[in-house]
Design a protein around this motif. Structure first.
Motif, short mmCIF file in Angstrom:
data_model
loop_
_atom_site.label_atom_id
_atom_site.label_comp_id
_atom_site.label_asym_id
_atom_site.label_seq_id
_atom_site.Cartn_x
_atom_site.Cartn_y
_atom_site.Cartn_z
N TYR A 109 6.47 35.91 44.84
CA TYR A 109 6.79 35.61 46.24
C TYR A 109 7.44 34.24 46.37
O TYR A 109 8.43 34.06 47.09
CB TYR A 109 5.52 35.66 47.09
CG TYR A 109 5.66 34.99 48.43
CD1 TYR A 109 6.37 35.59 49.46
CD2 TYR A 109 5.10 33.72 48.65
CE1 TYR A 109 6.51 34.95 50.70
CE2 TYR A 109 5.23 33.09 49.87
CZ TYR A 109 5.94 33.71 50.89
OH TYR A 109 6.08 33.08 52.10
N SER A 111 9.15 32.55 44.21
CA SER A 111 10.52 32.54 43.72
C SER A 111 11.46 33.25 44.68
O SER A 111 12.61 32.84 44.86
CB SER A 111 10.58 33.19 42.34
OG SER A 111 10.20 34.57 42.41
N GLN A 112 10.98 34.32 45.31
CA GLN A 112 11.79 35.03 46.29
C GLN A 112 11.99 34.22 47.57
O GLN A 112 13.08 34.19 48.15
CB GLN A 112 11.16 36.38 46.63
CG GLN A 112 11.14 37.37 45.48
CD GLN A 112 10.38 38.64 45.84
OE1 GLN A 112 9.60 38.67 46.79
NE2 GLN A 112 10.59 39.70 45.05
N ALA A 113 10.90 33.54 48.01
CA ALA A 113 10.96 32.80 49.26
C ALA A 113 11.95 31.65 49.21
O ALA A 113 12.47 31.23 50.25
CB ALA A 113 9.57 32.29 49.63
N SER A 114 12.20 31.13 48.01
CA SER A 114 13.13 30.01 47.90
C SER A 114 14.56 30.41 48.23
O SER A 114 15.37 29.57 48.61
CB SER A 114 13.07 29.43 46.48
OG SER A 114 13.45 30.42 45.53
N THR A 115 14.85 31.70 48.08
CA THR A 115 16.21 32.16 48.37
C THR A 115 16.28 33.23 49.44
O THR A 115 17.36 33.57 49.91
CB THR A 115 16.85 32.72 47.08
OG1 THR A 115 16.02 33.79 46.58
CG2 THR A 115 16.98 31.63 46.02
N ASN A 116 15.13 33.77 49.84
CA ASN A 116 15.10 34.86 50.80
C ASN A 116 14.12 34.54 51.92
O ASN A 116 12.91 34.53 51.72
CB ASN A 116 14.70 36.17 50.11
CG ASN A 116 14.68 37.36 51.07
OD1 ASN A 116 15.06 37.24 52.24
ND2 ASN A 116 14.23 38.49 50.56
N ALA A 117 14.66 34.27 53.10
CA ALA A 117 13.81 33.92 54.24
C ALA A 117 12.95 35.08 54.69
O ALA A 117 11.97 34.89 55.42
CB ALA A 117 14.67 33.43 55.40
N ASN A 118 13.30 36.30 54.28
CA ASN A 118 12.55 37.49 54.70
C ASN A 118 11.49 37.90 53.69
O ASN A 118 10.89 38.97 53.82
CB ASN A 118 13.52 38.66 54.94
CG ASN A 118 14.46 38.39 56.10
OD1 ASN A 118 14.07 37.81 57.10
ND2 ASN A 118 15.72 38.80 55.94
N ALA A 119 11.27 37.08 52.67
CA ALA A 119 10.25 37.40 51.67
C ALA A 119 8.88 37.49 52.35
O ALA A 119 8.57 36.71 53.25
CB ALA A 119 10.23 36.35 50.57
#
Length: 854
Positions: A109, A111-119
């Motif tokens: 999560y 790692s995803q949140a750093s590039t995806n605001a919808n994580a």
């Protein structure tokens, strides 16, 4: 002991801000990270190897059309299954494995949140049920703290209004005798002897004890339920082909896909399905066995997955469950378990059972407890560890996500809450023709919090429907609950008059209660000129007398008069800690439930003094107990945020036109009506004798069923409420001797060593003043006039159900040929007491009481 003497050892004049004597250090919150010495761990040796209950034959969700599982011969009711006991070499690593799994998910999560605001933050991770149980089983027991908890929790349970009645329940109440305090003493003996040698065993035993009382206001949720939840493989539903024939049990996805052509369930784990489910339902929170039976199954209105899926949060004792179907196939399905995560209680730092004990069991963060001490919250079913409709992606049918009402209910609903913007000048209180998640069509009008929806059916009878999902907003932070509710009702009834609608259906299915004010508001808008009285009493044991004395010390007649003058001058919202005259403390004392200032006796007068109010008055006969004076709420006292129609500033509402005649009103329920819902229903019953009632579902026994089957208690108090009263006592009275100090320690509730997410008791018994026995209504199960089972379309489409009931009651051409039991002419076939189920047999119950080997 009279109330005036209850604190004769204490000096009420000596008011202090803090107490210095050491015993009251228990009020301080414990450091959640403090290491606690573990005693008594492994005082008995578990089995060296796990015992598998059943060999998995096959898994999956086969449908009725393709189900070809292994055919097995029916079992007899002599089962020798053993309870699963974890292997120490395995369960010592289970918590670490779960924690690592969560850490991995969180890393993904991050790692995803750093590039995806919808994580999406993972709030639950699937684990094997046995792995989850292994972790819970590894939590060590601290005998001293467990015994301290038992001793401490008994002081809270003394406030349970029915504690003496539960020992010797009235005949025909369908309540098994339960001695709560005596059972606690037996639990203490089991802990001392080492018979209970694991903490989770104690938690389960304590929860089982409370659940056996069938009181939705009485419950306790330990912190452990916030980290691990167990789930069934899918939901079941109970359906009759025509609402009259006895229903059969189906897997929900099968019925929704294949209709009545689907194979139905005949056996569960080798036992007859009705017997297994009746035993399973016995741990439900409703007082009516039919309401508890209904709670097993998925329901569209209200939205619920049912307890067969939620399992009451218990470990099922094995990894699989077998279902036998009418096509003679038997299929085994896997149970499920989920490790959960929230900001207050999570898996951070948990590697062992000892970590779990220190960080979770002893964590005092009551993150789900509101700080409100609001008068008028009758309360509802004590919450389960998580919402019954969890909306998880693994469930067969995705449903609307719901959030649990933390203070008010454990019954999940699917209503929305439109909160107004911050500090709106003129909030929009009602909405028209907008989506309402409970039904396929939106209501004509609903309040801004989605508590009620008002419909007008397209029929020649002119039928209006009020769908009352609750008496409280689903959002704990909702605003304008009373104002929005009032506005929606006023708008709806005005439109009914404009349209010429003459018939009204009140749908209270799934209504677990809420704000007492809303129950009275609905009743008064229906019958503006009718009396609206609901009488109650409380247990007047020692601690209640102490609390009443403290409330009287603050809320004297003079202080109350000064408070009313202050409210008239600056308004209730203007009162805060800085208001002169200790006004805020007086408001809280009056709202605590222990003050006489907002009560009226049966003659309509405020009790003259403390002793007149609290007594204690002795009752003998069925029970031996002491109680308070029988009183009702004084809604003319200006200590609620909004006045109820017919009271206070709205007193002239009594001259408003009555929107419907009582013979033109039909009350629709599924038996789970509880708390404030029962107060409203009791007002209808006592004052409006010709109102007919219909109850849906229940046990397939073709007997009468109660239309009001949830708790009839008229107010819930959380442990936080009670502890707040103890703090008030400590601040007001300074013990001058050891004897005085010990008197308080022995009686008033103090902080408990174990944390919890919810804990409450039923505080008030609802009593009919004309009842010479003065028996609490919790023990009265009165049948509905008409009983129907759920048919397929009645299950999926409430608008259809309303239409058919309208034709059955007032018109012609209904697809219902009549009632399964009783009739809609009041009293026809619906007199007497609700019967017990003669077909129920004692069977193995993996969820709560697995049988030992024979």
């Amino acid at each position: 002991m009279r109330a005036g003497a209850a604190l004769q050892l204490l000096s009420a004049a000596n008011i202090v801000a803090a107490i210095s004597f050491p015993h009251f250090a228990a009020f301080a919150e414990a450091d959640a990270t403090t290491a606690v010495p573990i005693q008594g761990f492994y005082t008995t040796s578990p089995s060296n190897s796990p015992t598998s209950n059943t060999t998995v034959a096959r898994t999956g969700n086969a449908t009725a059309a393709t189900r070809t599982g292994t055919v097995t011969a029916p079992r007899t009711l002599t089962y020798t299954q053993t309870e699963y006991t974890p292997n120490p070499t395995v369960f010592r690593t289970a918590c670490a494995e779960i924690s690592s799994s969560y850490a991995s998910r969180l890393a993904v999560y991050s790692s995803q949140a750093s590039t995806n605001a919808n994580a999406i933050l993972p709030t639950r991770v699937a684990v094997r049920p046995r792995e989850a149980w292994d972790c819970l089983y590894s939590i060590p027991i601290n005998r001293d703290l467990t015994l301290e908890f038992i001793s401490g929790v008994a002081k809270y349970l003394q406030f349970q209004s029915t504690i003496e009645y539960l020992k010797n329940p009235p005949a025909n109440s369908l309540q098994d005798p339960i001695d709560i305090i005596g059972s606690l003493e037996k639990l203490a003996d089991q802990v001392r002897s080492g018979e209970i040698a694991h903490h989770i065993r104690f938690e389960n035993a304590f929860r089982k004890l409370l659940q056996r009382c069938h009181d939705g206001h009485l419950g306790f949720s330990f912190n452990s339920g916030s980290l691990i939840a167990f789930r069934g493989p899918f939901s079941l539903i109970s359906i009759s082909p025509d609402a009259i024939e006895k229903p059969k049990v189906y897997a929900e996805n099968d019925l929704l896909e294949f209709g009545l052509n689907a194979s139905y369930v005949t056996r569960i784990d080798g036992y007859g399905v009705e017997a297994w489910l009746a035993e399973f339902a016995d741990y439900g929170s409703s007082q009516s066995p039919d309401a508890r039976y209904n709670a097993i199954f998925a329901n569209r209105d209200p939205g619920s997955d049912g307890t067969f899926y939620t399992l009451y949060g218990w470990y099922p004792g094995k990894n699989t469950i077998s279902l036998t179907y009418s096509n003679a196939s038997t299929i085994e399905y896997e149970y499920r378990a989920f490790a959960r995560w929230n900001s207050a209680l999570n898996w951070t730092g948990i590697r062992t059972g000892a970590d779990f004990y220190a960080n979770i069991v002893l964590n005092p963060a009551y993150f789900q407890l509101s700080s409100s001490n609001e008068e008028g919250v009758a309360g509802e079913h004590a919450p389960a560890p998580e919402p019954t409709n969890s909306g998880n992606a693994h469930h067969i049918h995705d449903k609307q996500k719901v959030r649990k009402r933390q203070m008010r209910t454990g019954v999940a609903t699917t209503t929305t809450s439109r909160r107004p913007s911050a500090t709106p000048q003129v909030p929009q209180l009602v909405y028209f023709n907008e989506p309402y998640m409970r039904h396929r069509v939106g209501p004509y009008v609903q309040d801004l919090n989605g508590i009620i929806g008002g419909y007008f059916l397209n029929d020649t009878i002119g039928t209006a429907v009020l769908d009352i999902s609750s008496f409280a907003a689903d959002d704990d932070d909702a605003e304008f609950e009373v104002a929005g509710f009032q506005a929606a009702l006023t708008t709806f009834f005005a439109e009914a008059r404009r349209r010429g609608s003459k018939k009204l259906i009140l749908d209270v299915r799934g209504n677990g209660g809420g704000l007492v004010a809303l129950g009275f508001e609905l009743y008064k808008q229906l019958f503006p000129s009718a009396p609206a009285q609901s009488f109650y009493r409380i247990r007047a044991h020692e601690a209640a007398q102490i609390f009443a004395t403290a409330a009287e010390t603050l809320a004297t007649d003079k202080a109350t008069e000064e408070l009313i003058e202050t409210i008239e001058r600056i308004g209730l919202d203007g009162i805060d800690e800085d208001t002169p005259g200790r006004a805020l403390e007086v408001v809280l004392a009056i709202s605590s439930g222990f003050s006489r200032q907002n009560t009226l006796d049966v003659s309509g007068n405020k009790p003259e003094d403390l002793e007149t109010w609290i007594g204690p008055y002795n009752i003998t006969g069925l029970v031996n107990d002491t109680v308070s004076l029988l009183v009702e709420n004084n809604f003319n006292l200006p200590i609620q945020s909004s006045d109820i129609s017919g009271f206070g500033s709205l007193a002239n509402f009594t001259s408003a036109p009555q929107p419907f005649q009582k013979e033109d009103i039909l009350l629709l329920s599924d038996g789970t009506c509880a708390s404030t819902c029962t107060i409203f229903s009791e007002l209808l019953k006592r004052e409006q004798a010709n109102i007919s009632s219909v109850v849906m579902g229940g046990r397939p026994n073709d007997g009468p069923s109660a239309h009001v089957g949830g708790t009839h208690g008229s107010r819930v108090l959380t442990y936080a409420n009670l502890l707040r009263n103890s703090r008030r006592v400590v601040e007001l009275f300074t013990p001058e001797t050891d004897e005085q100090e010990q008197y308080l320690i022995d009686n008033i509730p103090l902080a408990l060593p174990f944390g919890f997410t919810y804990a409450a008791i039923n505080f008030r018994d609802a009593i009919r003043p004309e009842d010479e026995t003065a028996t609490p209504l919790q023990f009265a199960l009165e049948p509905a006039d008409c009983r129907l089972y759920f048919s397929p379309i009645g299950f999926t489409d409430s608008v259809y159900l309303w239409g058919e009931l309208s034709k059955l009651k007032w018109g012609t051409g209904s697809e219902f040929e009549g009632c399964a039991v009783g009739g809609l002419q009041r009293g026809e076939g619906s007199t007497g007491f609700v019967p017990d189920d003669p077909n129920t047999v004692e069977i193995v119950n993996y969820i709560l009481q697995p049988l030992k080997p024979t």
